[in-house]
Every structure is written in structure tokens, then in C-alpha cells.
Design an enzyme around this catalytic site. Structure first.
Site, PDB file in Angstrom:
ATOM      1  N   ASP A  69       0.514  -1.109   0.045  1.00  0.00           N
ATOM      2  CA  ASP A  69       0.087  -0.096   0.044  1.00  0.00           C
ATOM      3  C   ASP A  69       0.936   1.124   0.139  1.00  0.00           C
ATOM      4  OD1 ASP A  69      -1.782   2.283   0.585  1.00  0.00           O
ATOM      5  OD2 ASP A  69      -2.858   1.102   2.084  1.00  0.00           O
ATOM      6  N   ALA A  89      -0.171   4.436  -9.270  1.00  0.00           N
ATOM      7  CA  ALA A  89      -1.132   3.863  -8.372  1.00  0.00           C
ATOM      8  C   ALA A  89      -2.197   4.886  -7.959  1.00  0.00           C
ATOM      9  CB  ALA A  89      -0.369   3.356  -7.179  1.00  0.00           C
ATOM     10  N   ALA A  90      -3.485   4.808  -8.087  1.00  0.00           N
ATOM     11  CA  ALA A  90      -4.435   5.664  -8.081  1.00  0.00           C
ATOM     12  C   ALA A  90      -5.899   5.018  -7.940  1.00  0.00           C
ATOM     13  CB  ALA A  90      -4.453   6.701  -9.002  1.00  0.00           C
ATOM     14  N   THR A 130      -5.464   7.380  -1.222  1.00  0.00           N
ATOM     15  CA  THR A 130      -4.483   6.905  -2.136  1.00  0.00           C
ATOM     16  C   THR A 130      -3.752   7.946  -3.064  1.00  0.00           C
ATOM     17  OG1 THR A 130      -5.901   4.910  -2.111  1.00  0.00           O
ATOM     18  CG2 THR A 130      -4.139   5.330  -3.880  1.00  0.00           C
ATOM     19  N   THR A 143      -3.645  12.976 -15.208  1.00  0.00           N
ATOM     20  CA  THR A 143      -4.960  12.817 -16.163  1.00  0.00           C
ATOM     21  C   THR A 143      -5.243  14.216 -16.826  1.00  0.00           C
ATOM     22  OG1 THR A 143      -7.436  12.410 -16.213  1.00  0.00           O
ATOM     23  CG2 THR A 143      -6.456  12.987 -14.304  1.00  0.00           C
ATOM     24  N   ASP A 144      -5.956  14.163 -17.817  1.00  0.00           N
ATOM     25  CA  ASP A 144      -6.427  15.423 -18.320  1.00  0.00           C
ATOM     26  C   ASP A 144      -7.604  15.969 -17.832  1.00  0.00           C
ATOM     27  OD1 ASP A 144      -8.342  13.475 -19.311  1.00  0.00           O
ATOM     28  OD2 ASP A 144      -8.304  13.707 -21.330  1.00  0.00           O
ATOM     29  N   GLU A 145      -8.147  15.044 -16.724  1.00  0.00           N
ATOM     30  CA  GLU A 145      -9.298  15.554 -16.102  1.00  0.00           C
ATOM     31  C   GLU A 145      -9.117  16.848 -15.023  1.00  0.00           C
ATOM     32  OE1 GLU A 145     -12.218  12.553 -14.792  1.00  0.00           O
ATOM     33  OE2 GLU A 145     -11.340  11.026 -16.203  1.00  0.00           O
ATOM     34  N   TYR A 197     -12.399  12.656  -7.993  1.00  0.00           N
ATOM     35  CA  TYR A 197     -11.235  11.846  -8.500  1.00  0.00           C
ATOM     36  C   TYR A 197     -10.379  12.982  -9.244  1.00  0.00           C
ATOM     37  CZ  TYR A 197      -8.643  10.009 -12.391  1.00  0.00           C
ATOM     38  OH  TYR A 197      -7.578   9.722 -13.192  1.00  0.00           O
ATOM     39  N   LYS A 216      -6.254  13.915  -8.293  1.00  0.00           N
ATOM     40  CA  LYS A 216      -5.216  13.930  -9.088  1.00  0.00           C
ATOM     41  C   LYS A 216      -4.512  15.229  -9.359  1.00  0.00           C
ATOM     42  CE  LYS A 216      -3.767  10.905 -11.114  1.00  0.00           C
ATOM     43  NZ  LYS A 216      -2.759   9.856 -10.671  1.00  0.00           N
ATOM     44  N   LEU A 231     -15.293   2.528 -20.005  1.00  0.00           N
ATOM     45  CA  LEU A 231     -16.383   2.583 -21.412  1.00  0.00           C
ATOM     46  C   LEU A 231     -15.976   1.680 -22.251  1.00  0.00           C
ATOM     47  CD1 LEU A 231     -18.801   3.973 -22.490  1.00  0.00           C
ATOM     48  CD2 LEU A 231     -16.984   5.297 -23.974  1.00  0.00           C
TER      49      LEU A 231
END
Length: 355
Positions: free
Chosen positions: A62, A85-86, A103, A128-130, A156, A160, A196
Site C-alpha cells: 500500500d 497507483a491511483a 490513495t 490525467t487530462d481531467e 477523482y 489527481k 467505457l
């Protein structure tokens, strides 16, 4: 480039596992150490071929456990750490945000503290692009650059974005050699069936309903996982410390159009598509400008979405046992038995104790 020891966290997940196989194929002299705590999305069977490789070791660890991470670093003496790890599923983050904060933020901090303590020469944060939020559907020429403001929409993506800021702070405050990559939606083999492409592929093969959020017009920029792995390899080799690199696929598609493509390729009627209530805070459109990565490191995606999607669908068709074990839950039992047989002991080596 000499022999390196590379720690890959989250390597029993989708992109991490593909990156491990990429490294073993393209850098056979390197030692690859995987650290994964095998949450629901971790599948040790994904790493079956890697487990047989003499330059690969697996630890069930962990990344939020400081003592365990410190033992692993003392034992393996990594040169490079790549953090995959995410917790990564947006829907789950809406229901259980605290798991993502632990996490994705505290875990990243624990890893960076260990990097400082053990002299790691490169920490790479996979993002991430998010983190940029979303773009309007009616401005197709607009894309996020590395200088775009962070406007995360979900727990989420907020977690990040927080990890990205921490990494940049560790670089400036402590001098930790850090790079960050922000990628668009990945697809390819070994992706957990909640996302998806695998979800729709498996349901289409089974003749089940294909649930699409809202109108299905939300747009995502798609990137084959192999192109992502190649970008990461280039960043590890030539990326500049303290820099962020967008890894965009340049293949924007509406979610509904992706599902229709899957239907055509699998031979499933589009009558199976059903529209369900939209996700809370659902981002409209993602699109990344990857000019910096192209100009500095010579990267560009090589796999078209059409070719990559067909190859991915073939993989899921040819590897039914992999995803059937996940759907049935049998993979958890396999994780336990495999781990008992192959997990490395994180006790420090004798030579590490004597230095």
C-alpha cells in the site's frame, strides 16, 4: 542508458501493467519492481508473463503505508519511480471521495518522501487530462495546454490535481527530480471492465444492455495504451525536471459514437443502447494539445483509434477467461494464491543494512 531499477506503483492495473510489459520488451537490462496493494482493480493474473521474467519482482504494498514503502525502497534501491497507483473511477469517487483522497494524494506524498530519503533520481507522476476540467462542445479547435488552469470537476480529478501540485512543490522545495504527464482517455488490453470500452465490449459480446450517460454526446480524446507507454518512456529518458507533458491522442469521439463503433465491430444491434441519467458534474469534452511533447521529445501517437479499437476488441474476444474471472470475482482468489507464491519480501537486503 545504463541498467536502472524502476519501481512501478499500481502495476497490476491497466496502464501500469502495459507499461511494465513495455519496459521488459524495450529495456531488457532494467530491473522492474512492481508495487501494488491489489485493490478491486488490481489483477495479478494480468502480470503472469512478467512474473516469470528474471528482472521482475512484485510487492503487495500500500503506497500509503510509510513503513512498507520505506522497506521496499531500502531493499530495492530504485533509480526511478513511476506512480500509476491511483483510484481512478469517477463514479466511485462521487460515492466514496475519501478513498481517492487517501490513495491519490497521501500515497503520492508517501512515495515522494521515500524518494527523497533513498536518493531516487527521477519521480514521475502519471496524471490525467481531467485535472483541467472540461471544454465546450462548440469550440472544437480549443485544447488544453500545460499552462491551462486546473478546474477539476470530480473528487477523482481534484485528488489527481492535488498530487500534481504536491509533486511540483516537492521539486521546488526539496529539489526532487520530478516530471508529470497528463494523458487523455486510454484504451487497450487489460483494462478493468468498469471503463467505457471494455464495459461496452463485454456487454455487446454478451448481448446485454449498453448504458450510455445522458445524450452520449460528451466527447473524449482517445489514446491507445501503447502510445501512452512510449510517451512515458521518452519522458523518463529526456523529460525536463519540474515539467508537465500533455499526452493527447488527437482522436476525439463522442461516447455514443464509440459505443456505436463497438456495436458494429462486435456485430451487436444498436437497439441494445440505452440512455441512463447523466453522471453528476459530467464533463462535456476533453482535448489535449500535445505539441510540447512532440517538439521536445519527438512523440506522436502511431495507432489510429479505428485500428486500436479493433485490436482491443479482438483482445477481449480472445481473452475471455481474463474478464470472466473478474466478472465472477474469481480473480480475487487468484490474487491471493498467486501473491502467496510470488510476492517478494520487503525486508532489506544484507548489503543495504551494511551501507
Amino acid at each position: 542508458m545504463g541498467m536502472r531499477t524502476i519501481v512501478v506503483t499500481g502495476g497490476a492495473g491497466f496502464v501500469g501493467a502495459n507499461f511494465i510489459y513495455y519496459l521488459l520488451a524495450h529495456h531488457p537490462a532494467d530491473r522492474i519492481v512492481c508495487a501494488d496493494c491489489l485493490t478491486y482493480a488490481g489483477n495479478l493474473s494480468t502480470l503472469t508473463r512478467a512474473l516469470a521474467h528474471p528482472h521482475f519482482r512484485f510487492y503487495r504494498t500500500d503506497i500509503c503505508d510509510r513503513a512498507a514503502v520505506d522497506r521496499l525502497f531500502a531493499a530495492e534501491r530504485p533509480d526511478v519511480v513511476v506512480n500509476f497507483a491511483a483510484e481512478s473511477h469517477v463514479d466511485r469517487s462521487i460515492v466514496q471521495p475519501e478513498v481517492f483522497l487517501r490513495t491519490n494524494i497521501l500515497g503520492a506524498a508517501t512515495l515522494m518522501d521515500a524518494c527523497l530519503a533513498h536518493g531516487v533520481t527521477h519521480f514521475h507522476q502519471v496524471s490525467t487530462d481531467e485535472v483541467y476540467g472540461d471544454l465546450p462542445l462548440d469550440a472544437p479547435g480549443v485544447r488544453f495546454t500545460e499552462h491551462s488552469p486546473l478546474r477539476a470537476s470530480s473528487p477523482y480529478s481534484s485528488s489527481k490535481a492535488s498530487a500534481d501540485l504536491l509533486a511540483l512543490a516537492y521539486h521546488r522545495t526539496y529539489g526532487l527530480p520530478v516530471t508529470i504527464s497528463r494523458c487523455s482517455n486510454n484504451y487497450g488490453p487489460y483494462q478493468f471492465p468498469e471503463k467505457l470500452v471494455p464495459l461496452m465490449t463485454i456487454r455487446a459480446m454478451q448481448g446485454g444492455e449498453l448504458p450510455v450517460y445522458g445524450t452520449g454526446r460528451n466527447v473524449r480524446d482517445w489514446l491507445h495504451v501503447e502510445d501512452h507507454c512510449r510517451a512515458l518512456d521518452l519522458i523518463l529518458d529526456g523529460g525536463r525536471d519540474g515539467e508537465i507533458y500533455n499526452v493527447g491522442g488527437g482522436s476525439e469521439r463522442a461516447n455514443l459514437d464509440v459505443v456505436r463503433m463497438i456495436c458494429r465491430e462486435v456485430g451487436c444491434s444498436e437497439r441494445h443502447i440505452v440512455h441512463v441519467p447523466d453522471r453528476k458534474g459530467h464533463d462535456l469534452r476533453y482535448a489535449l494539445d500535445a505539441a510540447k511533447l512532440r517538439e521536445q521529445l519527438g512523440w506522436a501517437p502511431r495507432i489510429s483509434f479505428e485500428d486500436g479499437l479493433r485490436a482491443t476488441l479482438r483482445w477481449y474476444r480472445d481473452n475471455r477467461s481474463w474478464w470472466e474471472d473478474i466478472l465472477s470475482g474469481r480473480y480475487r482468489e487468484r490474487n491471493a494464491s498467486l501473491c502467496e507464491a510470488v510476492c517478494a519480501d520487503a525486508a532489506p537486503r544484507q548489503d543495504a543494512q551494511n551501507t
